[in-house]
Every structure is written in structure tokens, then in C-alpha cells.
Design a protein around this motif. Structure first.
Motif, PDB file in Angstrom:
ATOM      1  N   ALA A 158       0.843  -1.207   0.000  1.00 46.23           N
ATOM      2  CA  ALA A 158       0.000   0.000   0.000  1.00 46.23           C
ATOM      3  C   ALA A 158       0.876   1.255   0.000  1.00 46.23           C
ATOM      4  O   ALA A 158       0.643   2.185  -0.778  1.00 46.23           O
ATOM      5  N   VAL A 159       1.909   1.262   0.850  1.00 44.05           N
ATOM      6  CA  VAL A 159       2.787   2.427   0.912  1.00 44.05           C
ATOM      7  C   VAL A 159       3.571   2.563  -0.398  1.00 44.05           C
ATOM      8  O   VAL A 159       3.706   3.659  -0.957  1.00 44.05           O
ATOM      9  N   VAL A 160       4.053   1.429  -0.930  1.00 52.34           N
ATOM     10  CA  VAL A 160       4.861   1.472  -2.158  1.00 52.34           C
ATOM     11  C   VAL A 160       4.051   2.059  -3.316  1.00 52.34           C
ATOM     12  O   VAL A 160       4.515   2.977  -4.010  1.00 52.34           O
ATOM     13  N   ILE A 161       2.832   1.578  -3.516  1.00 56.95           N
ATOM     14  CA  ILE A 161       2.058   2.063  -4.663  1.00 56.95           C
ATOM     15  C   ILE A 161       1.601   3.508  -4.435  1.00 56.95           C
ATOM     16  O   ILE A 161       1.601   4.316  -5.363  1.00 56.95           O
ATOM     17  N   ALA A 162       1.260   3.855  -3.181  1.00 62.93           N
ATOM     18  CA  ALA A 162       0.862   5.244  -2.894  1.00 62.93           C
ATOM     19  C   ALA A 162       2.020   6.184  -3.229  1.00 62.93           C
ATOM     20  O   ALA A 162       1.846   7.173  -3.951  1.00 62.93           O
TER      21      ALA A 162
END
Ligand code: HEM
Length: 412
Positions: A158-162
């Protein structure tokens, strides 16, 4: 009582997608299909399905079948109800989704998104993902145990794609909340309340992205959102704001769930195999091979459908224009005609391959990123927690085609 029945002579089968006995372990059904009826009518879905590796690979690439049908047939011809007013916002996010388009619209959008996507070489993200994985493990290491899906598998992608899209990492929980509510629309038998909720999530998500896009237009940054807004035109057209919004939402929705599930399924598979994790992640090449075998052995997405775009004959079977077929990725990966000892988890196999990312024009755009995330997350986890073991019997979510764990309790 078995969870399924197969009539190989009539090439028909029943297996209830909502029956726990079935979705907890669909692999015995697949093994029997491979023995007697790899192509069959799945009565509970009411359409033909393909489980053989060769057929699934060929049909994913066959341009006579498409993910979308409304570009060649009307709703009336298909006997579909009119679009619902109370899902208008959700439908709008879908309108320009790569997954809801076919050529030529798909080709133009995919080229534009792909350019933006590969221009930021995903390999450069490896150190950031390593840092995230280590920090996440730091937060629970001293507890001696963890529920891995919520604490590790979900937050990292989630953090990577955000961050890749250009949204702040602290928005990740809110993005996931919108995304989870929207993907409820793909479940079996959706209720009116779910539709209203998914629509509200779509409205809020779009409003948020419109604000960020306005900021990026004023002050461009090195992020995917800015890249999409400024990408050179294809066929004379740039991406419209609605297309950028649909794509950002799709990347979050498509990019998250499958990566989370693959992480959980992979950890479960490795721990149940009894193999020594230090051998599985001994070097880069073996780490990559282990991840591929995890994707093959317990895929996170088990079935995708296609429409026949015209009247079609395929291997002696005929399909009418508009007819649906099911392509069983999870079953194709276990086809004994393609893999030796198909039901054995063997990260050292010489015949490794899988169709977990699909194939053909809709082949997963996020596959290079997902592979890096999985390689880093799994290698880091097993290196940091060498004595990790299962603390409870893992069980899968009650959605057959999204094959992922409800929880994964571990201790060390
Ligand atoms: C292990 C993780 C993943 C798996 C197993 C997976 C699997 C798939 C599959 C099977 C398809 C094709 C569906 C079809 O043919 O009907 C697909 C398409 C797609 N995936 Fe993934 N995916 C993963 C991760 C990601 C990530 C991390 C992203 C984005 C960052 C992503 C973005 C997309 C997009 C945008 C498409 C649509 C491509 C198109 O229609 O042209 N996926 N994925």
C-alpha cells in the motif's frame, strides 16, 4: 460429502464458490479436472471453463475473446439491465480502467500508462522496499508472534504504490479503505448496501485525486501522477483527467490485493513445505525462482473471464458472440501436462512458469513491481525471523477467485 462433483463424460462439474470445503482447497478439484475434464461447463457459474495450461495461455492471448463486450454488443442484445443510478460514481471510475477496455482504446491508454510506468524504473524502488520491510518487522519483532497479513503483507504494497503514484505514505490507510470498499463490487452477489458504500468510496476517492491533480498541475513532481498528466500524446491524444483518475484508482485496487495475498500464501506455502528458507533465498536468482514457484503453487487470483467477441470455434467447441468463458489461472499452474509433480512445491524445479500475472494484452502491468516487492518482503522476513513458524492453521477468505488468507498467525 465432497465439495464438488465432476461428470467427465458430459464435461460438466459443480463446485460451489461459497462453500468453505471447496474454496479452502480447490486443488483437489483441479487435479480431478486435469485427469478427466480440463474443459468443462461449470454449472454454478453457468459457463464453460478451461483449466489446462496450454488452453489458458492460448485463450488469454486470443484476440477473438475480450474482457469487455459493450464495444461490440448493446446491453439490450445481451439482455442486461440499464446501468444503476446509485453506482454512477463507481461506474465512472471503471469507464477508463485498462481492465474494462479493449483495443483500440486499450492500446492507446496502456501505451501512455506503460510509458509513465516504466519510465520510473521500478528496480530503483528496491532499497525503499527493503527499508519498509525492515521497519515493519522492527515494529513487531520483540512480540514473539504476529498476524502477518495485517501487520506486514498489507501495509508494504500500500505504501509502495501510494508513493509511486505520488500520494503521501500516511494516506495509505485511507486509500486502502476506499480501495477495499470498491473491490467489494467484484464479489459474488453484491447487496444494495455494498453498492451504495462502494459508490460513496468512489466519489470520495475521485474528489481526493482531483485535488492532488490540481496541485501537481501547479507544481509538477517526479511521480507517476505528474508523468501521466504530462506524458507525450499517443494518436494525438494525452491522458484526460478522468483517465488519469481511473488509472490511479486501478493501480491501487489491482496492485494491492493480489500482492498482499501472494505474500500470505507464499509464507504459508514455505512454512508448510518444511524446506529450509535460507536455501530458498540464498541468492538473487534463487530468490526470484522461489517467488515464481510461490506464484505458481498458490496463485492469488484463480479465475478471470472473457467474452467471445464474435461467434467462435475453439478446439472443437463453439461459442456464441457475447458468451462468457472462465480461464482458471490457479488450475493451469497445476497442470500435470505442463509441470512435473505439479502438486509439489519445488522452488528448484527446472520447468518453472506460471500464468498468475495473465498473458496477452492485459498482462499485469504491475508484474515487475510485484515481483520486486515479493522478493524483498519474503527474503527479509525469513532472514530476520529464522525460527518463524505457523502458530495456527491458516484459513482462506470466503471468495473463491480472490484466493488469499483471512489471517496468518506466526510465532518465533
Ligand atoms: C502478485 C501480484 C499481482 C498479481 C498476481 C496480478 C495479476 C494480474 C492479472 C492476472 C492481470 C490480468 C487480468 C486479466 O487478464 O483479465 C493483471 C492486470 C493488471 N494488473 Fe496486476 N497483479 C499483481 C500486482 C499488480 C500490481 C503491483 C499492480 C500495479 C502497481 C498491478 C496492476 C495491474 C493492472 C493495471 C492490470 C491491467 C492491465 C491491462 O488490462 O492492460 N498488478 N494483474
Amino acid at each position: 460429502m465432497t465439495a464438488y462433483s465432476i461428470d467427465a463424460t458430459a464435461r460438466r462439474a459443480t463446485a460451489k464458490p461459497r462453500d468453505a470445503a471447496f474454496y479452502q482447497n480447490p486443488y483437489s478439484f483441479y487435479a480431478e479436472l486435469h485427469r478427466g475434464a480440463p474443459t468443462f461447463l461449470w454449472e454454478d457459474y453457468g459457463h464453460w471453463c478451461f483449466s489446462g495450461f496450454k488452453d489458458v495461455s492460448a485463450l488469454l492471448r486470443d484476440k477473438r475473446f475480450g474482457r469487455e463486450i459493450l464495444h461490440v454488443m448493446t446491453r439490450e442484445e445481451l439482455g442486461w439491465a440499464a446501468p444503476k443510478d446509485h453506482t454512477a460514481a463507481f461506474d465512472r471510475t471503471e469507464k477508463y480502467s485498462l481492465l474494462a477496455l479493449e483495443p483500440p482504446a486499450h492500446t492507446r491508454l496502456r501505451t501512455l500508462v506503460n510509458r509513465a510506468f516504466v519510465s520510473r524504473n521500478v528496480e530503483q524502488l528496491r532499497p525503499r522496499i527493503e527499508k519498509l520491510a525492515n521497519e515493519t518487522i522492527d515494529s513487531f519483532e520483540s512480540d514473539g508472534g504476529v498476524e502477518l497479513i495485517k501487520a506486514f503483507a498489507a501495509p508494504i504494497p500500500a505504501v509502495v504504490i501510494a508513493e509511486m503514484i505520488g500520494l503521501p505514505a500516511d494516506m495509505a490507510p485511507q486509500l486502502l479503505n476506499w480501495s477495499n470498499r470498491m473491490v467489494q463490487m467484484y464479489m459474488y452477489r453484491v447487496t444494495h448496501e455494498t453498492e451504495l458504500d462502494a459508490n460513496q468510496a468512489s466519489e470520495d476517492f475521485m474528489a481526493y485525486l482531483r485535488e492532488v491533480i490540481a496541485e501537481r498541475r501547479r507544481a509538477p513532481r517526479e511521480d507517476l501522477l505528474t508523468h501521466m498528466l504530462t506524458a507525450d500524446p499517443v494518436d494525438g491524444q494525452k491522458l484526460s483527467e478522468d483517465e488519469v483518475i481511473s488509472t490511479a484508482i486501478l493501480l491501487l485496487n489491482a496492485g494491492h490485493e493480489a500482492t498482499v495475498h501472494t505474500t500470505g500464501n507464499a509464507v504459508k506455502t514455505i512454512l508448510e513445505s518444511g524446506l529450509d528458507p535460507s536455501r530458498l533465498f540464498a541468492n538473487e536468482a534463487q530468490t526470484a525462482a522461489t517467488v515464481e514457484e510461490c506464484l505458481r503453487f498458490d496463485a492469488p487470483l484463480h479465475m478471470f473471464t472473457r467474452y467471445a467477441l464474435s461467434d467462435i470455434e475453439y478446439e472443437g467447441a463453439t461459442f456464441k458472440k457475447g458468451e462468457v468463458i472462465g480461464l482458471m489461472l490457479g488450475a493451469a499452474n497445476r497442470d500435470p501436462a505442463r509441470f512435473k509433480e505439479a502438486d509439489m512445491f519445488d522452488p528448484f524445479r527446472p520447468d518453472g512458469a506460471n500464468v498468475s500475472f495473465g498473458a496477452g494484452i492485459h498482462f499485469c502491468i504491475g508484474a515487475p513491481l510485484a515481483r520486486i516487492e515479493l522478493q524483498v518482503a519474503l527474503a527479509t522476513l525469513f532472514k530476520r525471523l529464522p525460527t518463524v513458524r505457523l502458530a495456527a492453521e491458516p484459513s482462506y477468505n470466503n471468495v473463491y477467485h480472490f484466493h488469499g488468507l483471512e489471517r496468518l498467525d506466526l510465532s518465533w
